[in-house]
Design a protein around this motif. Sequence first.
Motif, PDB file in Angstrom:
ATOM      1  N   GLN A  41      34.019  33.248  47.479  1.00 37.64           N
ATOM      2  CA  GLN A  41      33.890  34.618  47.921  1.00 37.64           C
ATOM      3  C   GLN A  41      35.297  35.065  48.063  1.00 37.64           C
ATOM      4  OE1 GLN A  41      31.051  35.354  50.948  1.00 37.64           O
ATOM      5  NE2 GLN A  41      29.675  33.499  50.324  1.00 37.64           N
ATOM      6  N   LEU A  42      35.935  34.479  48.719  1.00 31.19           N
ATOM      7  CA  LEU A  42      37.190  34.991  48.935  1.00 31.19           C
ATOM      8  C   LEU A  42      38.136  35.067  47.834  1.00 31.19           C
ATOM      9  CD1 LEU A  42      38.087  32.731  52.112  1.00 31.19           C
ATOM     10  CD2 LEU A  42      37.475  34.873  52.147  1.00 31.19           C
ATOM     11  N   GLU A  43      38.161  34.422  46.961  1.00 30.04           N
ATOM     12  CA  GLU A  43      38.903  34.388  45.699  1.00 30.04           C
ATOM     13  C   GLU A  43      38.424  35.735  44.974  1.00 30.04           C
ATOM     14  OE1 GLU A  43      38.894  30.975  43.295  1.00 30.04           O
ATOM     15  OE2 GLU A  43      39.129  29.601  44.780  1.00 30.04           O
ATOM     16  N   GLN A  44      37.187  35.867  44.774  1.00 27.38           N
ATOM     17  CA  GLN A  44      36.585  36.983  44.133  1.00 27.38           C
ATOM     18  C   GLN A  44      37.041  38.349  44.863  1.00 27.38           C
ATOM     19  OE1 GLN A  44      34.915  37.324  41.045  1.00 27.38           O
ATOM     20  NE2 GLN A  44      35.882  35.198  41.044  1.00 27.38           N
ATOM     21  N   LYS A  45      37.240  38.346  46.156  1.00 27.99           N
ATOM     22  CA  LYS A  45      37.402  39.391  46.682  1.00 27.99           C
ATOM     23  C   LYS A  45      38.924  39.975  46.671  1.00 27.99           C
ATOM     24  CE  LYS A  45      33.652  39.556  50.043  1.00 27.99           C
ATOM     25  NZ  LYS A  45      32.994  39.353  51.523  1.00 27.99           N
ATOM     26  N   GLN A  46      39.898  38.814  46.735  1.00 26.05           N
ATOM     27  CA  GLN A  46      41.266  38.965  46.523  1.00 26.05           C
ATOM     28  C   GLN A  46      41.237  39.625  45.158  1.00 26.05           C
ATOM     29  OE1 GLN A  46      43.410  38.074  48.978  1.00 26.05           O
ATOM     30  NE2 GLN A  46      45.396  38.758  47.674  1.00 26.05           N
ATOM     31  N   GLN A  47      40.766  38.858  44.249  1.00 23.28           N
ATOM     32  CA  GLN A  47      40.877  39.503  42.910  1.00 23.28           C
ATOM     33  C   GLN A  47      40.627  40.958  42.566  1.00 23.28           C
ATOM     34  OE1 GLN A  47      39.344  36.676  39.857  1.00 23.28           O
ATOM     35  NE2 GLN A  47      38.788  38.484  38.480  1.00 23.28           N
ATOM     36  N   ARG A  48      39.438  41.138  43.332  1.00 27.21           N
ATOM     37  CA  ARG A  48      38.951  42.760  43.239  1.00 27.21           C
ATOM     38  C   ARG A  48      40.009  43.535  43.913  1.00 27.21           C
ATOM     39  NH1 ARG A  48      36.641  46.736  40.856  1.00 27.21           N
ATOM     40  NH2 ARG A  48      35.421  47.762  42.274  1.00 27.21           N
ATOM     41  N   VAL A  49      40.460  43.160  44.953  1.00 28.66           N
ATOM     42  CA  VAL A  49      41.659  43.919  45.361  1.00 28.66           C
ATOM     43  C   VAL A  49      43.174  44.202  44.613  1.00 28.66           C
ATOM     44  CG1 VAL A  49      43.470  44.349  47.470  1.00 28.66           C
ATOM     45  CG2 VAL A  49      40.714  43.771  47.894  1.00 28.66           C
ATOM     46  N   HIS A  50      43.234  43.136  44.125  1.00 26.64           N
ATOM     47  CA  HIS A  50      44.510  42.941  43.143  1.00 26.64           C
ATOM     48  C   HIS A  50      44.082  44.071  41.823  1.00 26.64           C
ATOM     49  CE1 HIS A  50      47.290  41.541  40.049  1.00 26.64           C
ATOM     50  NE2 HIS A  50      47.940  41.095  40.900  1.00 26.64           N
TER      51      HIS A  50
END
Length: 457
Positions: free
Chosen positions: A85-94
């Motif tokens: 979940q955290l990886e996906q959120k970080q990627q979304r912000v990027h």
Amino acid sequence: MKESVCCIQRFHKKGYGTGKSPGFSKPLHVIGGVIGDELIVEVKTKQRAFIKQITHLSPYRTVPKCSHAPSCGGCSWQQVDYLFQLEQKQQRVHELFACFIKEQFILKSILSCDQIWQYRNKMEFSFSQDRSGQQFLGLIFAGSRGHVFNLQECWLVSVWFSSVVAQVRLWWKQSGLSAYRLDNTGSLRTLIVRQSLSTSDRLVMLTVSGRPEYALNKQQIQQFIQKILLTAPEPEKVSIFLRIQQAIKGQPTQFFEMHLHGPDHMLEKLNIEGKTLTFKISPTSFFQPNPRQAEKLFSSALQAIQGPKKHILDLYAGTATLSIVFAKIADRVTAIELNPHAVFDAKVNKELNHIKNLEIICGDVGSKVQELKNDPDFIFPDLVIVDPPRTGLDGKAIKALLELRPQEILYISCNPVTQAHDIQLLMPKGYQLVLLQPVDQFPHTVHIETIALLRLF
């Protein structure tokens, strides 16, 4: 409904698993799907589908705690491993801010949540009835158009919330009342439940129709109070309110509150960099729904700013939480908030925390900024803080920022999509994004909080 095979390749913006399927020209959005899943699905609409069978488990799939997952619309990612979940959120912000990435720009790693279950201090539940009269009190089904299911448990909040829902459901069955409908008939609209995570305070507010023919009588109200008190270990500390929502066609919706039992507010405490701050919360006032993670959010925001500051201006101030946090690094802080109930709480919070350098103003951001600018004694702010609603900054607020031209803008957002759009409008006027800090305020949901620092160059 048609069956099909689907391999999940990415996540939809609402958290659904998205993948291609034979016989469909557009990707399918599968409720409960996880990247890496291979599924047999039932296609309900042209693009929305439900899992019938998992033929290959994603390595990122985990067993959800809640019996309502993944059909509940409250949290769409309980079946997704938290680190993923955290990886996906970080990627979304990027992805959203990729066009801003320059040498001086720092995109920090997302701040994870230490407590990923029972972290919320507030939930809003809905009343609904079908044509046969069957009653529903709970949350909305994922992917539905407002269809409510009878909630039995929720792992985002304490078990007390479920106890309240169960007791209110019993009261409803005995009351003879009906759920509010879109044709402006019926009585019961929503049930808001709040519980402080740092004190023993609790609050319940029932919202009902403002039409006289659907008003609750004295006996119904008293029975509602008694059902709520049955759930509480300390009944004297439970605040109970009735909110009347009057919707008249062609007129602004009006709200009237009746204080039924207990204190007229609840208290929440935050520990920010070793200092404990106390905040009064009225039934309709906004406060961070995840207080423990809010401590990380506010501490991180404070660390992003190099003090001291002569004058900090806090727009959309709410109950002045940020103003109070930042008062320690400023000679003077001015907070502007439109909601008079929030302003009243802000003034109480100022006194509770012994803040002497804070002025709180009630009114529209755009007009109040103009009034301040016209004051000959006005000191232009060197830092402006904005924490707007999900829709982002309105035109007046953007105009106000550009007229004030502070050296720094701290923009805290619960919607990085609108935040990126607003920053795009500010950059041609000399501002550059120098820091972005994602924060996971809401585990098991797709929501992301972001702290952005813009500096005038």
